[in-house]
Write a protein that holds these residues in place. Sequence first.
Motif, PDB file in Angstrom:
ATOM      1  N   ALA A  17       0.843  -1.199   0.000  1.00 26.21           N
ATOM      2  CA  ALA A  17       0.000   0.000   0.000  1.00 26.21           C
ATOM      3  C   ALA A  17       0.877   1.247   0.000  1.00 26.21           C
ATOM      4  CB  ALA A  17      -0.928  -0.009   1.211  1.00 26.21           C
ATOM      5  N   ILE A  29       2.693   6.706   3.418  1.00 27.48           N
ATOM      6  CA  ILE A  29       1.575   6.071   4.117  1.00 27.48           C
ATOM      7  C   ILE A  29       1.315   6.726   5.476  1.00 27.48           C
ATOM      8  CG2 ILE A  29       2.869   4.212   5.273  1.00 27.48           C
ATOM      9  CD1 ILE A  29       0.472   2.366   4.282  1.00 27.48           C
ATOM     10  N   LEU A  56      -7.663   1.335   6.084  1.00 28.75           N
ATOM     11  CA  LEU A  56      -7.478   1.559   4.644  1.00 28.75           C
ATOM     12  C   LEU A  56      -8.671   1.012   3.866  1.00 28.75           C
ATOM     13  CD1 LEU A  56      -3.852   0.683   3.450  1.00 28.75           C
ATOM     14  CD2 LEU A  56      -5.036   2.871   3.326  1.00 28.75           C
ATOM     15  N   SER A  59     -11.823   3.108   4.433  1.00 23.83           N
ATOM     16  CA  SER A  59     -11.710   4.467   3.893  1.00 23.83           C
ATOM     17  C   SER A  59     -11.964   4.477   2.384  1.00 23.83           C
ATOM     18  CB  SER A  59     -10.314   5.018   4.163  1.00 23.83           C
ATOM     19  OG  SER A  59      -9.379   4.377   3.318  1.00 23.83           O
ATOM     20  N   LEU A  61      -9.958   4.172   0.093  1.00 29.55           N
ATOM     21  CA  LEU A  61      -8.958   5.052  -0.489  1.00 29.55           C
ATOM     22  C   LEU A  61      -8.610   4.705  -1.941  1.00 29.55           C
ATOM     23  CD1 LEU A  61      -6.947   7.349   0.388  1.00 29.55           C
ATOM     24  CD2 LEU A  61      -5.276   5.529   0.680  1.00 29.55           C
ATOM     25  N   ARG A  74      -6.319  -3.525  -3.518  1.00 32.65           N
ATOM     26  CA  ARG A  74      -7.620  -3.263  -2.904  1.00 32.65           C
ATOM     27  C   ARG A  74      -8.374  -4.570  -2.662  1.00 32.65           C
ATOM     28  NH1 ARG A  74     -11.140  -0.322  -7.042  1.00 32.65           N
ATOM     29  NH2 ARG A  74     -11.787  -2.415  -7.580  1.00 32.65           N
TER      30      ARG A  74
END
Length: 135
Positions: A17, A29, A56, A59, A61, A74
């Motif tokens: 990530a 991060i 994460l 969110s 993101l 993801r």
Amino acid sequence: MRSRIKMTLAKRLLQEANCLLEEYYRQPIEEVMTDLRIRCFIDKDAHDPIQLLYGLHFSRLFYQVKDEPAVRLRDAIARFVDGGYGRCLHCGNEIPSEWLIRSPLLEYCSTCMVKEKPSLRAAEERETSLEFSTG
Ligand SMILES: [Zn+2]
């Protein structure tokens, strides 16, 4: 999955990530985590990698990004949160944790990888045998 391995894999996913965040958002991060803390997706003093991954995930993101590496990350994080991480997407067999530690975004077991992505499998085997031959 044993909790020590789960923790290691959570750290590896966070590393992945981290690379993607640098690439897509030009943001380390730690900054992203600070932002998520402010927006209450994670506790303000959470440092547990598993909890950070959950943050994460919730969110969302990476949800606007459509590029393959971000989508794979993801999906891997989603499987980690929802269960099913570390199982082959094709046959459901467990993927060896050493392989996942090396390549946390792996989706297929060795048998299915031959069918799905032969080149990937060759690369994995090279890396894995290197890893074990050098101890
Ligand atoms: Zn499989």
